[in-house]
Scaffold this active site. Structure first.
Site, short mmCIF file in Angstrom:
data_model
loop_
_atom_site.label_atom_id
_atom_site.label_comp_id
_atom_site.label_asym_id
_atom_site.label_seq_id
_atom_site.Cartn_x
_atom_site.Cartn_y
_atom_site.Cartn_z
CB CYS A 96 -0.91 -0.04 1.23
SG CYS A 96 -1.69 1.53 1.64
CD GLU A 97 -0.33 5.36 -3.86
OE1 GLU A 97 -1.07 6.34 -3.94
OE2 GLU A 97 0.30 4.91 -4.85
CG HIS A 98 -2.59 5.43 1.05
ND1 HIS A 98 -3.76 4.82 0.64
CD2 HIS A 98 -2.36 6.41 0.14
CE1 HIS A 98 -4.21 5.39 -0.45
NE2 HIS A 98 -3.37 6.36 -0.78
CG HIS A 99 -1.03 2.95 6.04
ND1 HIS A 99 -2.21 2.84 5.33
CD2 HIS A 99 -1.25 3.90 6.99
CE1 HIS A 99 -3.10 3.67 5.84
NE2 HIS A 99 -2.55 4.33 6.84
CD GLN A 137 -7.69 -4.62 -4.73
OE1 GLN A 137 -7.33 -4.83 -3.58
NE2 GLN A 137 -8.80 -5.15 -5.22
CG HIS A 165 -5.87 -3.62 0.98
ND1 HIS A 165 -5.19 -2.68 0.22
CD2 HIS A 165 -6.68 -4.28 0.11
CE1 HIS A 165 -5.59 -2.76 -1.04
NE2 HIS A 165 -6.49 -3.73 -1.13
CB CYS A 167 -3.27 -0.52 5.55
SG CYS A 167 -4.38 -0.60 4.12
#
Length: 204
Positions: A96-99, A137, A165, A167
């Protein structure tokens, strides 16, 4: 949309000079270890920065993938075959590019060939090329579909990605086992009956 189109290319082609060195990457890992509350100089962690940098090289190898090279060979001698080609249950591991924590699952790809077919292993490699990057995704689903459209020129493409995910499973709301499903349909797959056929084949 422009960002997705740009991602069909090799995103590192113009960034190689900006990539930090191995030593800088290892120093960053040591900083994170210390920030987490541990001692990066203790015996069990001495080689961890080197291991993490090596692992990242593998986990994010998709940035160095050449999409055009992956899809460069089309086999035209298919005895006039024009029906659906489906490769399902392609396992993937992404982050995940956020976490920057993993999300894992399966991708299902179908297309109607126009002038030939591509080797089945190439579709699996295509999934890996986009999965082994910092991702969402939704973007990965679109990238896979648009790459097939651009390089193969089929009559239609259907892509479905199912992922869990971490996250959501490991942190935050902590709902383990929940699955996210994303789809993208183009060409003949924009017709409802073709979508039903695709989903029936995937689920069947």
């Amino acid at each position: 949309m422009d960002a997705i189109l740009d991602s069909l290319k090799n995103p590192q082609a113009d960034k190689a000079a900006d990539r930090p060195s191995q030593e800088e990457a290892e120093a960053a890992v040591r900083t994170l270890i210390a920030w987490a509350g541990d001692d990066p100089t203790r015996e069990g962690l001495l080689d961890t920065p080197k291991r993490v940098a090596k692992a990242y090289g593998e986990l994010f190898s998709g940035y160095d993938a050449d999409i055009a090279e992956i899809l460069d060979r089309v086999f035209e001698e298919v005895e006039g075959y024009q029906d659906i080609v489906l490769l399902k249950d392609i396992t993937f591991h992404s982050h995940c590019e956020h976490h920057m924590v993993p999300f894992v699952g399966k991708a299902h790809i179908a297309y109607y060939p126009r002038a030939g077919v591509v080797g089945l292993s190439k579709l699996a490699r295509l999934v890996d090329a986009y999965a082994r990057r910092l991702q969402t995704q939704e973007a990965m689903t679109a990238q896979i579909s648009m790459a097939i459209e651009e390089y193969l020129g089929p009559r239609g493409v259907a892509v479905m990605v199912e992922g869990e995910h971490m996250c959501m499973s490991m942190r935050g709301i902590r709902k383990a086992g929940s699955t996210t499903v994303t789809t993208r349909f183009s060409g003949v797959f924009e017709e409802a009956d073709e979508q039903v056929r695709f989903l029936t084949l995937v689920r069947g």
